[in-house]
Design an enzyme around this catalytic site. Structure first.
Site, PDB file in Angstrom:
ATOM      1  N   TYR A  10       0.773  -1.251  -0.156  1.00  0.00           N
ATOM      2  CA  TYR A  10      -0.656   0.101   0.343  1.00  0.00           C
ATOM      3  C   TYR A  10       0.859   1.639   0.212  1.00  0.00           C
ATOM      4  O   TYR A  10       0.590   2.536  -0.343  1.00  0.00           O
ATOM      5  CB  TYR A  10      -1.531   0.318   0.647  1.00  0.00           C
ATOM      6  CG  TYR A  10      -1.816   0.890   1.534  1.00  0.00           C
ATOM      7  CD1 TYR A  10      -2.834   0.804   0.824  1.00  0.00           C
ATOM      8  CD2 TYR A  10      -1.868   2.097   3.068  1.00  0.00           C
ATOM      9  CE1 TYR A  10      -3.633   2.400   0.491  1.00  0.00           C
ATOM     10  CE2 TYR A  10      -3.062   2.943   2.707  1.00  0.00           C
ATOM     11  CZ  TYR A  10      -3.729   3.577   1.677  1.00  0.00           C
ATOM     12  OH  TYR A  10      -4.618   3.940   1.134  1.00  0.00           O
ATOM     13  N   LYS A  39       0.933   3.996  -2.735  1.00  0.00           N
ATOM     14  CA  LYS A  39       0.702   5.124  -2.260  1.00  0.00           C
ATOM     15  C   LYS A  39       1.667   6.305  -2.994  1.00  0.00           C
ATOM     16  O   LYS A  39       1.409   7.892  -3.144  1.00  0.00           O
ATOM     17  CB  LYS A  39      -0.135   5.306  -1.371  1.00  0.00           C
ATOM     18  CG  LYS A  39      -1.561   4.762  -0.934  1.00  0.00           C
ATOM     19  CD  LYS A  39      -2.208   5.501  -2.328  1.00  0.00           C
ATOM     20  CE  LYS A  39      -3.787   5.266  -1.845  1.00  0.00           C
ATOM     21  NZ  LYS A  39      -4.933   5.582  -2.287  1.00  0.00           N
TER      22      LYS A  39
END
Length: 255
Positions: free
Chosen positions: A161, A165
């Site tokens: 993640y 991001k």
């Protein structure tokens, strides 16, 4: 860019920060198309704001192109694109059961980074056909993506993640430079923990612990606070090529 009358698409607009953005944009006079999963509340959200709903799975890259084209046709153009759709997983680089599997890592990057880039490249082409809003500035469009403070302080188990991001944050300046000659601005918003569907089932005690290291306010963010920043970005032409933290001064610890 003046918001009233602008043609807008919101990916992930059926819930959370996307829904709040769609609702606030519509309230300010934008014409909004909501794009979200077929099983989402997108149709209800769109009906409530006088917009249109276009079902899409952003992991279907060709399908996303078709859905966006349909949305732009229904709007009669495109000036603003907001993407809040995405998701994560919790796995360590190396855990008790062995190394992080590549399949999950690739899926998280596809869901966040690749899907966002796909939307951006397609939205930019539609925006490039606009007549400039102001001949003096040549502005044609605004692209807003969603990063996360995990891009900068990823916690244990957030490696996929965080990487996804961080890529969204990192491509903001380069993409803004790529699209500057077309009069298109590109920014990302990096929220901390927000009160959305993903956090809706967390107890009050756990919520308090999660935001304890925020400076102020020590609470989860509200979707409308994301929406307010998105509108401020659209409104201010000097905002471009950066990732803006929206985090109450919070910095994630390792856990």
């Amino acid at each position: 860019m003046e918001i009233k009358g602008k043609k807008t698409v919101v990916f992930g607009g059926a819930s959370g920060m996307g829904r709040a953005s769609a609702e606030l944009l519509a309230a300010r006079g934008a014409v909004v198309a909501v794009l979200d999963r077929p099983e989402s509340a997108g149709a209800e959200v769109a009906a409530a704001i006088g917009g249109s709903f276009h079902p899409v799975d952003i992991m279907d890259f060709d399908g996303t192109e078709r859905a966006l084209a349909t949305a732009v046709d229904s709007l009669g153009g495109l000036h603003i694109s907001i993407t809040t759709a995405g998701g994560g997983s919790v796995r360590r680089t190396l855990g008790n059961k062995g190394p992080h599997d590549l399949e999950t890592f690739r899926r998280i990057l596809d869901l966040n980074t690749v899907a966002t880039f796909n939307i951006n490249r397609l939205a930019a082409e539609h925006m490039s056909r606009n007549e400039p809003e102001d001949p003096d500035t040549g502005e044609r469009g605004v692209i807003i993506n969603t990063s996360s403070i995990a891009a900068f302080e990823g916690q244990i188990g957030q490696v996929a993640y965080s990487a996804a991001k961080a890529a969204i944050a990192g491509m903001s300046l380069t993409m803004a430079r790529d699209l500057g000659s077309f009069g298109i601005r590109v920014l990302a918003i990096a929220p901390s923990l927000f009160d959305t569907g993903a956090t809706g089932k967390i107890s009050e005690e756990t919520r308090a612990a999660l935001v304890r290291d925020a400076a102020f306010p020590q609470r989860l963010g509200r979707p409308e606070e994301y929406a307010k920043l998105a509108l401020a970005i659209v409104d201010n032409p000097m905002l471009n090529g950066q990732c803006l933290r929206l985090d109450a001064g919070q910095r994630f610890g390792p856990r």
